[in-house]
Design a protein around this motif. Structure first.
Motif, PDB file in Angstrom:
ATOM      1  N   ALA A 199       0.606  -1.147  -0.052  1.00 42.43           N
ATOM      2  CA  ALA A 199       0.038  -0.044  -0.078  1.00 42.43           C
ATOM      3  C   ALA A 199       0.870   1.191  -0.028  1.00 42.43           C
ATOM      4  O   ALA A 199       0.403   2.126  -0.673  1.00 42.43           O
ATOM      5  N   ALA A 200       2.132   1.269   0.723  1.00 38.96           N
ATOM      6  CA  ALA A 200       2.716   2.356   0.728  1.00 38.96           C
ATOM      7  C   ALA A 200       3.500   2.730  -0.580  1.00 38.96           C
ATOM      8  O   ALA A 200       3.677   3.744  -1.015  1.00 38.96           O
ATOM      9  N   ASP A 201       3.898   1.587  -1.159  1.00 36.98           N
ATOM     10  CA  ASP A 201       4.229   1.755  -2.489  1.00 36.98           C
ATOM     11  C   ASP A 201       3.370   1.846  -3.783  1.00 36.98           C
ATOM     12  O   ASP A 201       3.784   2.777  -4.495  1.00 36.98           O
ATOM     13  N   MET A 202       2.235   1.768  -3.472  1.00 35.16           N
ATOM     14  CA  MET A 202       1.419   2.142  -4.543  1.00 35.16           C
ATOM     15  C   MET A 202       0.905   3.712  -4.410  1.00 35.16           C
ATOM     16  O   MET A 202       0.273   4.169  -5.353  1.00 35.16           O
ATOM     17  N   GLY A 293      -1.408   6.367   3.120  1.00 36.47           N
ATOM     18  CA  GLY A 293      -0.359   6.288   1.862  1.00 36.47           C
ATOM     19  C   GLY A 293      -0.591   7.662   1.187  1.00 36.47           C
ATOM     20  O   GLY A 293       0.514   8.377   0.860  1.00 36.47           O
ATOM     21  N   ILE A 294      -1.647   7.803   0.791  1.00 36.86           N
ATOM     22  CA  ILE A 294      -1.774   9.261   0.076  1.00 36.86           C
ATOM     23  C   ILE A 294      -1.592  10.312   0.834  1.00 36.86           C
ATOM     24  O   ILE A 294      -1.052  11.389   0.282  1.00 36.86           O
ATOM     25  N   LEU A 370     -15.579   4.641   3.032  1.00 39.74           N
ATOM     26  CA  LEU A 370     -15.327   5.903   3.520  1.00 39.74           C
ATOM     27  C   LEU A 370     -13.883   6.116   3.261  1.00 39.74           C
ATOM     28  O   LEU A 370     -13.332   7.299   2.967  1.00 39.74           O
ATOM     29  N   ALA A 371     -13.021   5.092   3.677  1.00 32.17           N
ATOM     30  CA  ALA A 371     -11.612   5.496   3.574  1.00 32.17           C
ATOM     31  C   ALA A 371     -11.082   5.424   2.130  1.00 32.17           C
ATOM     32  O   ALA A 371     -10.230   6.435   1.784  1.00 32.17           O
ATOM     33  N   LEU A 372     -11.786   4.817   1.315  1.00 29.75           N
ATOM     34  CA  LEU A 372     -11.373   4.845  -0.096  1.00 29.75           C
ATOM     35  C   LEU A 372     -11.932   6.217  -0.679  1.00 29.75           C
ATOM     36  O   LEU A 372     -11.223   6.805  -1.477  1.00 29.75           O
ATOM     37  N   TRP A 373     -13.126   6.619  -0.308  1.00 32.56           N
ATOM     38  CA  TRP A 373     -13.674   7.787  -0.788  1.00 32.56           C
ATOM     39  C   TRP A 373     -12.710   9.013  -0.483  1.00 32.56           C
ATOM     40  O   TRP A 373     -12.515   9.945  -1.287  1.00 32.56           O
ATOM     41  N   LEU A 374     -12.220   9.087   0.781  1.00 36.34           N
ATOM     42  CA  LEU A 374     -11.366   9.993   1.221  1.00 36.34           C
ATOM     43  C   LEU A 374     -10.104   9.936   0.149  1.00 36.34           C
ATOM     44  O   LEU A 374      -9.591  11.129  -0.140  1.00 36.34           O
ATOM     45  N   ALA A 375      -9.608   8.805  -0.107  1.00 38.28           N
ATOM     46  CA  ALA A 375      -8.104   8.568  -0.620  1.00 38.28           C
ATOM     47  C   ALA A 375      -8.248   9.073  -2.055  1.00 38.28           C
ATOM     48  O   ALA A 375      -7.440   9.874  -2.735  1.00 38.28           O
TER      49      ALA A 375
END
Length: 387
Positions: A199-202, A293-294, A370-375
């Motif tokens: 996830a950090a690399d993406m 990560g974002i 919710l987390a994906l929407w914020l990202a």
């Protein structure tokens, strides 16, 4: 078209992750370490709790033929103690010793014979042997008291008016839960930390490599881009969970629980149930890791922030440990809290609530969305793209 774009992003991220050997090691080696250390710890605990394999050699100072004969009858090897057993134990030359009265007490005396069990409590390896010797001394004391009472024509019930008996109704499988209490935490940690490096690399890694801007130039919506990365992270997390479960199954199969009177039998049904229960945890973990990560400035910052996610499964673990009888139906709707109880029940072969799996999935989807929407909202910001 959306599904094609989503599939393209998923395949791209999965291919990049598999090519990153360092990230693969970071993801798949920790479960191996954790299961190996768990197996070693359980093996040592079984060894120290098994009285048949423990060779107890007791140093005795003083004379008491009846007591020493009782100890020998109960498989205790007797040897002569040094002149100063207290100093020898303090210096570490001796683990423990039994100091008897220097002068024998004549029969019929009203003064009790003294026996001092000397040991260093800070030495962890002596507690099992000292506990067994202490138990034998208490039993000898009770037998000696009963014999003295009978010699005076009285009933031993005068000394022990209540005969205390114990009836343990727990099965061998349930008693195994005393040892398997930390397994749910191990599984949840694998699920929470399985895709940290990926996830950090993406996210932060692509920004450091200056490839995030070129990726955003493609005609792909931000949410589709984030969901594709999330699906790749979830797939890698599930692979880590599968490896952890496989190693754990092998360890539980070969550990000699029967030597201490316990039965731990984790079958295929339990393993499948555990995997299904951990899938929602993988959803939440991957979504939170992408969101962190974002917002991170660099790859190292992303790994640092994601490292704090390991605290999340520890909080409900300590809640359950400090309150073992605590269980409410609403716990199933709290991510990671209900998992502790359900995973333990699956390991012990007990029934689980009917609403367990629906509650896990229905509570994980809103948190992940919710987390994906914020990202997705943050990924196209200039501050995020250009730092």
């Amino acid at each position: 078209m959306i599904w094609n774009k989503l599939s393209a992003v998923w395949r791209k991220e999965l291919r990049d992750a598999v090519r990153d050997k360092r990230a693969m090691k970071l993801a798949f080696l920790p479960p191996v370490y954790m299961v190996v250390f768990f197996a070693l710890g359980i093996g040592l605990a079984i060894h120290f709790q098994n009285p048949e394999e423990r060779d107890i050699e007791l140093a005795v100072a003083g004379q008491d033929e009846a007591l020493t004969a009782w100890l020998v009858e109960n498989r205790i090897s007797i040897k002569e103690a040094p002149s100063d057993p207290y100093a020898a134990i303090e210096a570490g030359e001796l683990d423990y010793a039994l100091v008897l009265a220097s002068e024998p007490v004549p029969p019929g005396s009203k003064e009790p014979r003294t026996a001092t069990l000397v040991y260093n409590a800070s030495n962890q390896k002596v507690h099992g042997a000292v506990g067994e010797v202490r138990s034998l001394l208490y039993r000898y004391n009770a037998v000696e008291a009963a014999v003295n009472i009978l010699a005076r024509g009285l009933s031993p019930k005068l000394v022990n008016p209540i005969a205390v008996r114990e009836a343990n109704v727990a099965s061998e499988q349930q008693m195994g839960g005393l040892i398997l209490g930390g397994v749910p935490l191990l599984l949840l940690m694998c699920a929470m930390m399985g895709s940290v490096g990926f996830a950090a690399d993406m996210t932060a890694g692509e920004r450091e490599r200056k490839s995030l801007e070129s990726l955003l130039l493609n005609p792909v919506p931000s949410f589709v881009l984030i969901v594709g990365k999330w699906l790749a992270a979830v797939a890698l997390t599930l692979a880590v969970i599968s490896l952890c479960q496989l190693l754990l199954f092998i360890a539980l199969y070969f550990l000699p629980f029967n030597e201490i009177g316990l039965r731990v039998s984790v079958g295929l049904y339990a393993m499948v149930g555990i995997f299904v229960a951990l899938v929602p945890v993988a959803f939440i973990a991957a979504a939170l890791q992408l969101a962190l990560g974002i917002l991170s400035r660099s790859f190292k910052d992303a790994q640092t922030y994601m490292g704090f996610l390991i605290i999340l499964p520890m909080v409900p673990f300590f809640v359950i440990v400090t309150n073992p009888g605590l269980y409410e139906s609403w716990h199933l709707w709290v991510p990671l809290l209900g998992h502790q109880t359900v995973l333990k029940n699956l390991l012990l072969g007990e029934a689980i609530p009917l609403m367990a799996y629906p509650a896990f999935w229905l509570s994980a989807l809103p948190v992940s969305a919710l987390a994906l929407w914020l990202a997705a909202r943050q990924i196209r910001r200039a501050k995020v793209i250009y730092g």
